[in-house]
Design an enzyme around this catalytic site. Sequence first.
Site, short mmCIF file in Angstrom:
data_model
loop_
_atom_site.label_atom_id
_atom_site.label_comp_id
_atom_site.label_asym_id
_atom_site.label_seq_id
_atom_site.Cartn_x
_atom_site.Cartn_y
_atom_site.Cartn_z
CD GLU A 194 -1.01 0.42 4.06
OE1 GLU A 194 -0.27 -0.12 4.98
OE2 GLU A 194 -1.68 1.28 3.54
CG ASP A 254 1.49 -7.30 6.15
OD1 ASP A 254 2.18 -7.96 6.98
OD2 ASP A 254 2.18 -5.66 5.99
CG MET A 288 5.71 -10.10 10.43
SD MET A 288 7.03 -9.37 9.82
CE MET A 288 7.75 -9.10 10.14
NE ARG A 307 9.17 -21.48 28.74
CZ ARG A 307 8.95 -21.49 30.57
NH1 ARG A 307 8.27 -20.60 30.44
NH2 ARG A 307 9.66 -23.13 30.81
CD GLN A 342 5.70 -13.94 10.67
OE1 GLN A 342 4.37 -13.51 10.38
NE2 GLN A 342 6.75 -13.58 11.18
#
Length: 341
Positions: free
Chosen positions: A102, A127, A169, A265, A273
Site C-alpha cells: 500500500e 500481510d 506479522m 511461553r 516469515q
Amino acid sequence: MKVGVLTGGGDCPGLNAVIRAVSRRLFARGHDVVGIREGWRGLVDGRFEPLGPREVSGLLPRGGTILGTSRTNPYRVEGGVDAVLEHFRTEGLDALVAIGGEDTLGVGAQLHAEHEFPVVGVPKTIDNDLSATDYTFGFDTAVFICTEAIDRLHTTAESHNRVMVVEVMGRHTGWIAVMSGIAGGADMILIPEQPVSIEDACKEIRHRHDRGKDFSIVVVSEGYELEGVADEGEVDEFGHVRLSERGVGAQLASQIEQQTGFETRVTVLGHVQRGGSPTPRDRVLATRYGLKAADLVHDGSFGRMAALHGDRIVDVSLEEATTELKTVPPDWYAVAQAFAG
Ligand code: F6P
C-alpha cells in the site's frame, strides 16, 4: 521503451520472480529494462542498473530482491517528488513498474494522479492487506512458514503441558494469523479486526484444559490490541510504528500465565516469515503478475495494477487498490473460531 523496475517496502519472497517475469516479457517485446536501486530512494537519488537476460536469470526461486528495497517516501523527502521526476526524465525512462504494498503503490497512485506518471503496480506483501486483489504474492510463503512453526510448537507444547503463544506479522490486519492458525490447528487466534478481551481468551483456554487438553496454541497478530500495550516509538516515512516493538506476544503470554496459572511461553516469528524461497504458489502468482504488468506497460495502460480475481489475472486502478486496507472479514474469522476453546 525503456522501462524502470523498483521494489519498495518490506521485502518478501517472490519479488525476484516478478522482476524476472516483467523483464522477460518486456525483452520479448523489444523493450529495455532498468533496475532502480532500493525502491523510491533509487529514483530520488538517481541510482540505476541495467537489467539484461543475464541479470534476470536464476531468479525464480530466490528470496529477497536483487534490486534492494527501502521505505523511502518521496513525498516526505524535501524535493523528493521533483527529484523522482527529474531522474526519471534524465535516465530516459518511458515507464515504471513498481512492485510493492500500500505504501509503495500509494506513492505510484499519487504520482500518476498528480503528474500523469506512467506507472504500473504489482501487489506485494506478506500481510495480504491490499484491496482490489484477492491475494498478494509473499503471503502464501509467510503462511507456510508460520504453519510449519505452529506444527513444531504443537509437539513441544503437548510434551510440557504448556500454553504456547506465537506472535506473527501482519501489521493492522490478521490475515497471516488467521490463515496459519486455521492451517496449524491453533486453539485461539487473536487479530486486530476482532477484539477479544484477555479475560475471554483465558476463559477459552481454561475451558479447553477442563476438557482434558493440557496444552494450547495461541496465535496472535502483532497488531492485536491488548490493554497495556501501546503503539510507541519511531515512525517510518509512511507513518508506521514498528509493531514488533510492542511485544504483544510476550505481554499476552505473561497475562495468560498470571490469569490461568498455566505455564506459558512465547515465540516471535519475526522476519523469518519474510525470508527464503517462495512457495510454488507464490512463484506462479508472482510470474503471472509480472507478465501482466509488462503487458500493461506495453499497452500504455498506466495507473493500473495487476490483480488476482478468483483464478484470473486482471487489472485494477492503483487508486482503488490503495485507498483502504483489506481487513479479515468476519466469515474468515468464523472458520477459525469453529475450533476455539
Ligand atoms: O509489511 C510487511 C511487514 O513484514 C509487516 O508485517 C511488519 O509489521 C513490518 O513489515 C516489519 O517491518 P520491518 O521490516 O521494517 O521491521
